[in-house]
Design a protein around this motif. Structure first.
Motif, PDB file in Angstrom:
ATOM      1  N   ASP A 122       5.232  11.477  -0.440  1.00 15.31           N
ATOM      2  CA  ASP A 122       6.480  11.336   0.332  1.00 15.31           C
ATOM      3  C   ASP A 122       7.486  10.459  -0.418  1.00 15.31           C
ATOM      4  OD1 ASP A 122       5.161   8.920   0.613  1.00 15.31           O
ATOM      5  OD2 ASP A 122       5.537   8.719   2.765  1.00 15.31           O
ATOM      6  N   PRO A 123       7.825  10.840  -1.653  1.00 14.73           N
ATOM      7  CA  PRO A 123       8.813  10.056  -2.381  1.00 14.73           C
ATOM      8  C   PRO A 123      10.174  10.160  -1.702  1.00 14.73           C
ATOM      9  CG  PRO A 123       8.434  12.121  -3.511  1.00 14.73           C
ATOM     10  CD  PRO A 123       7.428  12.051  -2.388  1.00 14.73           C
ATOM     11  N   PRO A 124      11.107   9.275  -2.043  1.00 18.23           N
ATOM     12  CA  PRO A 124      12.442   9.384  -1.440  1.00 18.23           C
ATOM     13  C   PRO A 124      13.000  10.785  -1.648  1.00 18.23           C
ATOM     14  CG  PRO A 124      12.244   7.385  -2.748  1.00 18.23           C
ATOM     15  CD  PRO A 124      11.002   8.179  -3.009  1.00 18.23           C
ATOM     16  N   GLN A 125      13.450  11.392  -0.556  1.00 18.66           N
ATOM     17  CA  GLN A 125      13.834  12.806  -0.672  1.00 18.66           C
ATOM     18  C   GLN A 125      15.081  13.001  -1.523  1.00 18.66           C
ATOM     19  OE1 GLN A 125      13.814  13.419   3.597  1.00 18.66           O
ATOM     20  NE2 GLN A 125      15.996  13.940   3.547  1.00 18.66           N
ATOM     21  N   THR A 126      15.849  11.914  -1.721  1.00 12.94           N
ATOM     22  CA  THR A 126      16.995  12.034  -2.627  1.00 12.94           C
ATOM     23  C   THR A 126      16.552  12.361  -4.047  1.00 12.94           C
ATOM     24  OG1 THR A 126      16.866   9.643  -2.997  1.00 12.94           O
ATOM     25  CG2 THR A 126      18.458  10.421  -1.347  1.00 12.94           C
ATOM     26  N   GLU A 127      15.293  12.099  -4.360  1.00 16.34           N
ATOM     27  CA  GLU A 127      14.802  12.311  -5.731  1.00 16.34           C
ATOM     28  C   GLU A 127      14.126  13.664  -5.920  1.00 16.34           C
ATOM     29  OE1 GLU A 127      15.736   9.870  -7.812  1.00 16.34           O
ATOM     30  OE2 GLU A 127      16.600   9.020  -5.976  1.00 16.34           O
ATOM     31  N   LEU A 128      13.959  14.412  -4.842  1.00  8.53           N
ATOM     32  CA  LEU A 128      13.194  15.660  -4.942  1.00  8.53           C
ATOM     33  C   LEU A 128      13.890  16.698  -5.814  1.00  8.53           C
ATOM     34  CD1 LEU A 128      11.864  16.067  -1.267  1.00  8.53           C
ATOM     35  CD2 LEU A 128      10.657  15.174  -3.284  1.00  8.53           C
ATOM     36  N   GLY A 129      15.222  16.567  -5.952  1.00  5.97           N
ATOM     37  CA  GLY A 129      15.956  17.534  -6.764  1.00  5.97           C
ATOM     38  C   GLY A 129      15.642  17.461  -8.245  1.00  5.97           C
ATOM     39  N   ALA A 168      13.166   9.971   4.214  1.00  5.59           N
ATOM     40  CA  ALA A 168      14.588   9.659   4.029  1.00  5.59           C
ATOM     41  C   ALA A 168      14.820   8.224   3.550  1.00  5.59           C
ATOM     42  CB  ALA A 168      15.342   9.890   5.340  1.00  5.59           C
ATOM     43  N   VAL A 169      13.757   7.520   3.214  1.00  7.09           N
ATOM     44  CA  VAL A 169      13.953   6.142   2.741  1.00  7.09           C
ATOM     45  C   VAL A 169      14.765   6.163   1.440  1.00  7.09           C
ATOM     46  CG1 VAL A 169      11.814   6.059   1.360  1.00  7.09           C
ATOM     47  CG2 VAL A 169      12.761   3.955   2.299  1.00  7.09           C
ATOM     48  N   PRO A 170      15.742   5.260   1.295  1.00 11.75           N
ATOM     49  CA  PRO A 170      16.477   5.196   0.023  1.00 11.75           C
ATOM     50  C   PRO A 170      15.557   4.748  -1.110  1.00 11.75           C
ATOM     51  CG  PRO A 170      17.605   3.956   1.749  1.00 11.75           C
ATOM     52  CD  PRO A 170      16.268   4.303   2.278  1.00 11.75           C
ATOM     53  N   SER A 221       0.875  -1.180   0.000  1.00  7.41           N
ATOM     54  CA  SER A 221       0.000   0.000   0.000  1.00  7.41           C
ATOM     55  C   SER A 221       0.908   1.224   0.000  1.00  7.41           C
ATOM     56  CB  SER A 221      -0.983  -0.031   1.169  1.00  7.41           C
ATOM     57  OG  SER A 221      -0.283   0.017   2.388  1.00  7.41           O
ATOM     58  N   HIS A 222       0.492   2.287   0.674  1.00  5.45           N
ATOM     59  CA  HIS A 222       1.169   3.566   0.475  1.00  5.45           C
ATOM     60  C   HIS A 222       2.287   3.854   1.470  1.00  5.45           C
ATOM     61  CE1 HIS A 222      -1.917   4.353  -2.444  1.00  5.45           C
ATOM     62  NE2 HIS A 222      -2.825   4.045  -1.541  1.00  5.45           N
ATOM     63  N   GLY A 223       2.678   2.885   2.259  1.00  8.86           N
ATOM     64  CA  GLY A 223       3.724   3.176   3.226  1.00  8.86           C
ATOM     65  C   GLY A 223       4.170   1.925   3.929  1.00  8.86           C
ATOM     66  N   ALA A 224       4.725   2.119   5.115  1.00  7.72           N
ATOM     67  CA  ALA A 224       5.347   1.009   5.837  1.00  7.72           C
ATOM     68  C   ALA A 224       4.445   0.450   6.932  1.00  7.72           C
ATOM     69  CB  ALA A 224       6.659   1.478   6.444  1.00  7.72           C
ATOM     70  N   ALA A 225       3.232   0.972   7.041  1.00 10.27           N
ATOM     71  CA  ALA A 225       2.332   0.475   8.073  1.00 10.27           C
ATOM     72  C   ALA A 225       1.453  -0.641   7.511  1.00 10.27           C
ATOM     73  CB  ALA A 225       1.452   1.612   8.592  1.00 10.27           C
ATOM     74  N   GLY A 226       0.971  -1.499   8.400  1.00 18.68           N
ATOM     75  CA  GLY A 226       0.004  -2.499   7.992  1.00 18.68           C
ATOM     76  C   GLY A 226       0.615  -3.851   7.713  1.00 18.68           C
ATOM     77  N   PRO A 227      -0.244  -4.805   7.352  1.00 16.62           N
ATOM     78  CA  PRO A 227       0.182  -6.201   7.285  1.00 16.62           C
ATOM     79  C   PRO A 227       0.686  -6.665   5.923  1.00 16.62           C
ATOM     80  CG  PRO A 227      -2.182  -6.078   7.044  1.00 16.62           C
ATOM     81  CD  PRO A 227      -1.704  -4.656   7.207  1.00 16.62           C
ATOM     82  N   ARG A 270       9.893  -3.621   7.301  1.00 19.91           N
ATOM     83  CA  ARG A 270      10.097  -3.681   8.757  1.00 19.91           C
ATOM     84  C   ARG A 270      11.095  -4.774   9.138  1.00 19.91           C
ATOM     85  NH1 ARG A 270       4.221  -2.950   9.049  1.00 19.91           N
ATOM     86  NH2 ARG A 270       4.029  -5.154   9.486  1.00 19.91           N
ATOM     87  N   GLU A 271      11.083  -5.885   8.393  1.00 23.20           N
ATOM     88  CA  GLU A 271      11.982  -6.993   8.736  1.00 23.20           C
ATOM     89  C   GLU A 271      13.404  -6.773   8.235  1.00 23.20           C
ATOM     90  OE1 GLU A 271      10.010 -10.453   7.201  1.00 23.20           O
ATOM     91  OE2 GLU A 271       8.342 -10.262   8.632  1.00 23.20           O
ATOM     92  N   ASN A 272      13.532  -6.120   7.074  1.00 22.33           N
ATOM     93  CA  ASN A 272      14.853  -5.994   6.467  1.00 22.33           C
ATOM     94  C   ASN A 272      15.480  -4.617   6.638  1.00 22.33           C
ATOM     95  OD1 ASN A 272      15.258  -8.654   4.834  1.00 22.33           O
ATOM     96  ND2 ASN A 272      13.137  -8.020   4.471  1.00 22.33           N
ATOM     97  N   HIS A 273      14.680  -3.600   6.761  1.00 22.77           N
ATOM     98  CA  HIS A 273      15.184  -2.232   6.906  1.00 22.77           C
ATOM     99  C   HIS A 273      14.351  -1.485   7.942  1.00 22.77           C
ATOM    100  CE1 HIS A 273      17.671  -2.861   3.343  1.00 22.77           C
ATOM    101  NE2 HIS A 273      16.610  -3.380   2.768  1.00 22.77           N
ATOM    102  N   PRO A 274      14.365  -1.978   9.168  1.00 20.54           N
ATOM    103  CA  PRO A 274      13.490  -1.344  10.174  1.00 20.54           C
ATOM    104  C   PRO A 274      13.828   0.130  10.394  1.00 20.54           C
ATOM    105  CG  PRO A 274      15.062  -2.874  11.186  1.00 20.54           C
ATOM    106  CD  PRO A 274      15.147  -3.096   9.717  1.00 20.54           C
ATOM    107  N   GLU A 275      15.059   0.496  10.068  1.00 22.32           N
ATOM    108  CA  GLU A 275      15.468   1.891  10.276  1.00 22.32           C
ATOM    109  C   GLU A 275      14.704   2.852   9.360  1.00 22.32           C
ATOM    110  OE1 GLU A 275      17.105  -0.506   8.848  1.00 22.32           O
ATOM    111  OE2 GLU A 275      18.424   0.161   7.229  1.00 22.32           O
ATOM    112  N   PHE A 276      14.111   2.323   8.286  1.00 24.24           N
ATOM    113  CA  PHE A 276      13.391   3.203   7.359  1.00 24.24           C
ATOM    114  C   PHE A 276      11.872   3.194   7.581  1.00 24.24           C
ATOM    115  CE2 PHE A 276      16.979   1.719   4.440  1.00 24.24           C
ATOM    116  CZ  PHE A 276      17.818   2.739   4.863  1.00 24.24           C
ATOM    117  N   ALA A 277      11.400   2.232   8.342  1.00 22.10           N
ATOM    118  CA  ALA A 277       9.948   2.038   8.441  1.00 22.10           C
ATOM    119  C   ALA A 277       9.239   3.257   9.036  1.00 22.10           C
ATOM    120  CB  ALA A 277       9.640   0.790   9.252  1.00 22.10           C
TER     121      ALA A 277
END
Lengths: 523, 136
Positions: A232-239, A190-192, A139-145, A153-160
């Motif tokens: 909320d696209p990856p902010q590295t792409e906002l440029g 800030a997600v890659p 879906s549209h983000g890192a929440a939910g099942p 959440r399992e592989n990159h919890p730092e970005f969730a």
């Protein structure tokens, strides 16, 4: 061996966001190339302007009245017909990767297969769900099942935790603003890029295609959750696009009095939503008042939306590359479209709702037939509907249109117009009209719209509800008023035109499912 | 914002028979799809959803004469909640079962009543000995 089929859908994408349709903000060279090689549809119209009913129409080839999903939160019955099941029965391998949303997202009881599946894998019990033997959902983000959220959440919890929360603590659409302008549902993320859901959907599609035998016939529905809010696209792409350079859309009246005069000429729920006195459905934040939308916010939303469209285009390019690598390039039909549009500043509004105008109803649609079929490219200007996708997909697979499908095969640019005699030729004939419907009932407010669109006109009748008595409506002449700012419903000079369109509208109403399905969740 | 949402169903079964199931707070998982357990201690009940969420509840009313059951979810998810189940005898060996949820936040009223609507549709087949359809 038959033709292989890649159906690419996005979520909530406007017609004017791709270069082939005249869009200039985001670059979409992959979709533009597909359009140049195939058929580009200039007036593709959804049968509902919200996700669940529209997606159910794509899958079933039926209007919302018939498949029964009359609003987000109404689950498509498990035994509903499905073009994927039709193809699977014919020997196709089938997958749905990305956003499904035939069943509600908000499901603490975990009653729905889509939500429960990710805990168990990618293959539903019984071998398939709605005809798909493989489902990896997002879906549209890192929440939910769903699968993407679990993977992140399992592989990159730092970005969730970096994604915007689409819902607030009350499970309402979040009104919180962010970015540089404070626009609602805008957020620095800030997600890659390679962990963002757009690239994940492409990665998982490529992985599934890699698992197939070269001789398999396959149908893959690759369904990107973007460019639907949150933005909320990856902010590295906002440029890629500086929002300060983004022009205001033609549909955005720049002064408040001008906006309000246009809204006041429409049925009153338009102005009530703008003023924040009415939210008739769950599709926009209740805590946000559209009248507060600034020109800078419109620019920033549109810039972020265009960045998301560019990422999608590049992701499609990667999948097309993988298809070429497998040696399937000449055998694959590609259909690109979306489920519905988005205001993005038109009329001073954002998001969507019971508003049947081009902002929400004119969709990008491209069909690139498999090169092996040697079809001449071109442009189709007659109206078509998303209800036509399922018959088209069946036709590509060499299957007759089942009786339960209500659409027609998408016409080619050289198709004979005007046939409506039930013949096979008529199945491929351009339509005269396309229908769209809206039913919403939420917390004591009900709105019901029925719309017929032709090449030149959009006519919407309002059925009796808590806001309207059934005498109201909207009528727009697309030739004179492409932005649909002048409502001709009460213009005596247009009365006969209105009556003719209403006759057509009521004559073509689809069969209604009975009993009516229940609303089971907000979304 | 709060909301009040109701679902109901007419069943071809006597109210007494329906109440035997609906009025027993520990038997909720038998008919409410998505509730995997219900533990009752006095006037407290804790349910666990299919999503693994434990919800503490307070049983407010369990009136077998009126055939009315009411409970409050006391989880911090809710600012306010009261759900009411009524089983009404229609005097012709049929019954009307209504399940209403009043809640703040409003979305939770719809989430609960929406799931309850599906549960009510399950009631008849469960009472006649059929199993609920698995969710995945």
């Amino acid at each position: 061996m038959g033709r292989k089929i890649l159906l690419v859908t996005t979520d909530q994408q406007r017609y004017d966001t791709i270069g082939a349709n005249g869009g200039t903000l985001g670059r979409t060279p992959v979709i533009d190339a597909l359009a140049a090689e195939g058929y580009r549809y200039e007036r593709a119209i959804p049968q509902s302007v919200v996700c669940m009913p529209s997606r159910s129409t794509i899958l079933t080839g039926q209007h919302p009245s018939t498949h029964g999903v009359w609003m987000n939160g109404v689950p498509l019955p498990r035994d509903a017909p499905s073009v994927a099941a039709l193809l699977r029965d014919a020997g196709y391998r089938t997958a749905l990767i990305g956003k499904a949303h035939f069943e509600p997202f908000i499901d603490p009881f975990m009653r729905f297969v889509e939500n429960a599946l990710a805990q168990k894998g990618t293959v539903p019990s019984g071998g398939a769900h709605r005809g798909f033997e493989h489902l990896e959902l997002a879906s549209h983000g890192a929440a939910g099942p769903l699968h993407y959220a679990r993977w992140l959440r399992e592989n990159h919890p730092e970005f969730a935790s970096m994604f915007y929360s689409a819902l607030d603590g009350d499970l309402q659409v979040n009104a919180a603003g962010g970015g540089d302008t404070g626009a609602p549902q805008v957020h620095f993320n800030a997600v890659p890029r390679d962990c963002y859901h757009t690239d994940w959907v492409a990665d998982r599609t490529i992985a599934w295609l890699s698992s197939l035998d070269a001789s398999d016939d396959w149908f893959a529905w690759m369904s990107f959750p973007d460019p639907h809010h949150p933005w909320d696209p990856p902010q590295t792409e906002l440029g890629r696009i500086d929002w300060r350079d983004v022009p205001l859309p033609a549909g955005y009246p720049q002064s408040a009095p001008e906006r309000e005069a246009i809204l006041d000429a429409k049925p009153r729920h338009w102005r009530m939503w703008y003023d924040g006195t009415l939210v008739s459905n769950f599709e926009a934040p209740t805590g946000w008042v559209p009248a507060t939308l600034t020109a800078e916010q419109v620019r920033e939303v549109n810039a972020r939306n265009a960045v998301e469209c560019e990422l999608i285009d590049e992701a499609i390019g990667r999948v097309m590359g993988a298809i070429e690598t497998r040696g399937w390039g000449d055998q694959v039909d590609v259909i690109f479209t979306t489920d519905h549009g988005e205001f993005q500043g038109d009329f001073g509004l954002l998001f969507k709702g019971p508003y049947h105008v081009d902002s929400l109803m004119r969709l990008p649609l491209v069909w690139r037939p498999a090169p092996v079929s040697c079809n001449a490219p071109g442009v189709v200007s007659s109206p078509v509907g998303l209800v036509d996708l399922a018959p088209t997909i069946a036709s590509i697979a060499g299957l007759a249109k089942p009786e339960w499908m209500q659409g027609r095969v998408l016409p080619s640019p050289d198709a004979t117009p005007g046939l409506d005699d039930g013949s096979d030729l008529a199945t491929h004939s351009p339509r005269e009209e396309v229908l769209t419907e809206w039913d919403s009932e939420l917390y004591g407010v009900s709105v019901y719209l029925r719309t017929v669109s032709t090449s030149q006109w959009v006519c919407t009748a309002y059925l009796p509800g808590t806001l309207y008595d059934g005498s109201e409506g909207e009528l727009y002449n697309l030739a004179d008023d492409p932005l649909q700012q002048v409502n001709l419903w009460d213009d005596p000079l247009r009365r006969s035109q209105r009556d003719d369109l209403l006759s057509l509208l009521w004559e073509r109403q689809p069969q209604r499912r009975s009993p009516r399905l229940d609303l089971e969740a907000p979304v | 914002m709060r909301a009040s949402v109701r679902r109901q169903i007419r069943l071809p079964l006597p109210a007494k028979r329906v109440w035997e199931l609906v009025g027993d707070p520990s038997r909720l998982p038998e008919w409410f799809d998505g509730i995997v357990s219900a533990t009752v201690e006095g006037s407290s009940r804790t349910i666990v959803t299919g999503g693994g969420i434990a919800m503490p509840e307070q049983i407010v009313t369990n009136d077998s004469l009126q055939r009315r059951f009411q409970y409050r979810i006391t989880s911090p998810l809710m600012r306010e909640h009261l759900s009411t189940i009524d089983v009404i005898d229609l005097d012709d060996s049929t019954s009307l079962v209504s399940y209403s949820a009043d809640a703040d936040p409003a979305s939770m009223a719809l989430v609960i009543a929406g799931a309850a609507g599906a549960a009510l549709r399950n009631l008849c087949s469960v009472l006649e000995g059929n199993q609920m359809e698995p969710s995945a």
